[in-house]
Design a protein around this motif. Sequence first.
Motif, mmCIF file in Angstrom:
data_model
loop_
_atom_site.group_PDB
_atom_site.id
_atom_site.type_symbol
_atom_site.label_atom_id
_atom_site.label_comp_id
_atom_site.label_asym_id
_atom_site.label_seq_id
_atom_site.Cartn_x
_atom_site.Cartn_y
_atom_site.Cartn_z
ATOM 1 N N SER A 169 -4.389 -8.383 7.629
ATOM 2 C CA SER A 169 -4.305 -9.541 6.723
ATOM 3 C C SER A 169 -4.703 -9.159 5.301
ATOM 4 N N ASN A 170 -5.772 -8.377 5.171
ATOM 5 C CA ASN A 170 -6.225 -7.958 3.843
ATOM 6 C C ASN A 170 -5.169 -7.104 3.140
ATOM 7 N N GLN A 171 -4.551 -6.214 3.903
ATOM 8 C CA GLN A 171 -3.535 -5.341 3.310
ATOM 9 C C GLN A 171 -2.285 -6.123 2.919
ATOM 10 N N LEU A 172 -1.868 -7.056 3.786
ATOM 11 C CA LEU A 172 -0.648 -7.822 3.499
ATOM 12 C C LEU A 172 -0.840 -8.767 2.321
ATOM 13 N N SER A 173 -2.077 -9.246 2.143
ATOM 14 C CA SER A 173 -2.329 -10.156 1.025
ATOM 15 C C SER A 173 -2.127 -9.460 -0.316
ATOM 16 N N ALA A 174 -2.234 -8.136 -0.325
ATOM 17 C CA ALA A 174 -2.081 -7.378 -1.563
ATOM 18 C C ALA A 174 -0.620 -7.041 -1.871
ATOM 19 N N ILE A 175 0.314 -7.349 -0.951
ATOM 20 C CA ILE A 175 1.732 -7.012 -1.179
ATOM 21 C C ILE A 175 2.607 -8.260 -1.065
ATOM 22 N N LYS A 176 2.067 -9.403 -1.483
ATOM 23 C CA LYS A 176 2.786 -10.672 -1.309
ATOM 24 C C LYS A 176 4.185 -10.635 -1.904
ATOM 25 N N GLY A 177 4.348 -9.931 -2.994
ATOM 26 C CA GLY A 177 5.653 -9.898 -3.625
ATOM 27 C C GLY A 177 6.696 -9.136 -2.838
#
Length: 496
Positions: A169-177
Amino acid sequence: MIDWSKLKPYDTDQKRSFEELCYQIARVKFDDKGIFTSVDDSGGGDGVEFYLTLPSGEEWGWQAKFYVGGRLVPGRKSSIIDSLKKSLVVHPNLNKWYLCIPMDLTVGEKKWFDTTLKNVIPEGVEVNLYFWGKSEFNHFLGTPKFAGRKNYFFGELELTLDWFNTQVSNQLSAIKGKYNPVVHTQTEVDLEIDSFLLNEGYRRHLMAQHQLLSALFKKIEPMLSEIQKKETSHLPPMIKKDYLKHIQNTVDVCSSLLSLFEEEISFIEKDRYPGNRPLPFEEVLKRLYSFTSELREKNYSINIDYLSITEEMDDLESYNIKSIRSTLWEPNELFEEMYYVFKETVDKVLRSRSNNLYIFGDAGYGKTHVTAHIAKETIDKGLPAIFISGKNMVDNRLLSEHLLANLDIPRNYSWSDFLKALDVSGKAFRTKIPIFIDGLNEVRDINIVRNGLPGLIEEISSFDNICLITTCRNTYIKPIFENAPPHSVYLEGFFK
């Protein structure tokens, strides 16, 4: 020495964690002897937590009782006796029964185990009783091959589903675009990853391919009958007999491949992670290719040597020969069609046996989106996954050190310690845990990837329950790999 109070709960339950520990120890010690089967005791159980079935049909069963305080009081003894009695009823082929308790027996308890408990076994029934206690577990977990299990079950490393969920979740939140689950479109690469991770999509694909191949297989018998009916003075009986024999040999190879697929599907349907089971898919597929090629050559030779059409033939004779040639050719077309379906499916089976998968594609083709989607989908299914973005690797540390730092692993754990514990976690979840490294080309120093990736892959490949999935732009294949590595797939974009 083991501190049983530090046993990490499995799904919030220390009892289940102890059962899983016993299961994994038994697998390490006896996996080469047969097939292990776990028992779901939600319906009352059958006297064992799991059992091993030997090729002879003989069974060995394990019963785990997580008794950490007090002694074997009458209530506990009664529970043990009930478990043994039930296992004898449910498993008539039982030959060995292991009782696992995280404490050693007193002299009196050992006497009870050797006499009273043994007397529960009916006269004429041969079942040997074995005991695994505190001393046995200390010995098991004190040996190097069990180091990963000791770290997983008793160490500081918290490889729980919550930990995996938070990490992804933490990693995916950083690649929202780059990732939007709402607009995901299934691609061929999704199916390749499904095969690699033995996901549901892989099982469905195997079943669909098996149904297609079975339908094609059923067409062979009528073709054989039709060839046998065809009679002509131009085709000597011995030549025809030899041709039919070669067709039958090819049929036998196809049948062998179908049996292998049935075994693969059966194993996956029973939720048994196959690991690197040595089923001879490649060997049998090569035989099919060889037999199909030889059959084609025989057909060409027969047409030239015996079924050539000459100017002297009348229309009826010419028509009959053309009909025979067509009938003889039909099995060739069918076998070639089957070969390519088999080959496509075998490629996916072999993909599922590997520990590394490379995904290549041009910029903007959705590499991050696909891997992020699979990682999130895996977590949502209640299975572990790890996702790391290459852009987070910004200095010249070793690749393994970057990964440990990104995952916030305690400093007293080496990369080897982490992999061993991660592999044990994969065994506990009965799955292959994917480590996604997205964007190798985004690592600041490409030399870190070029120099560190081969060793990383070699280490991960020594474990059955861990795998590595990387993404990279096509233009970086030469700088990082020199040539496209094995187990590579290419993303062609969502709109091509």
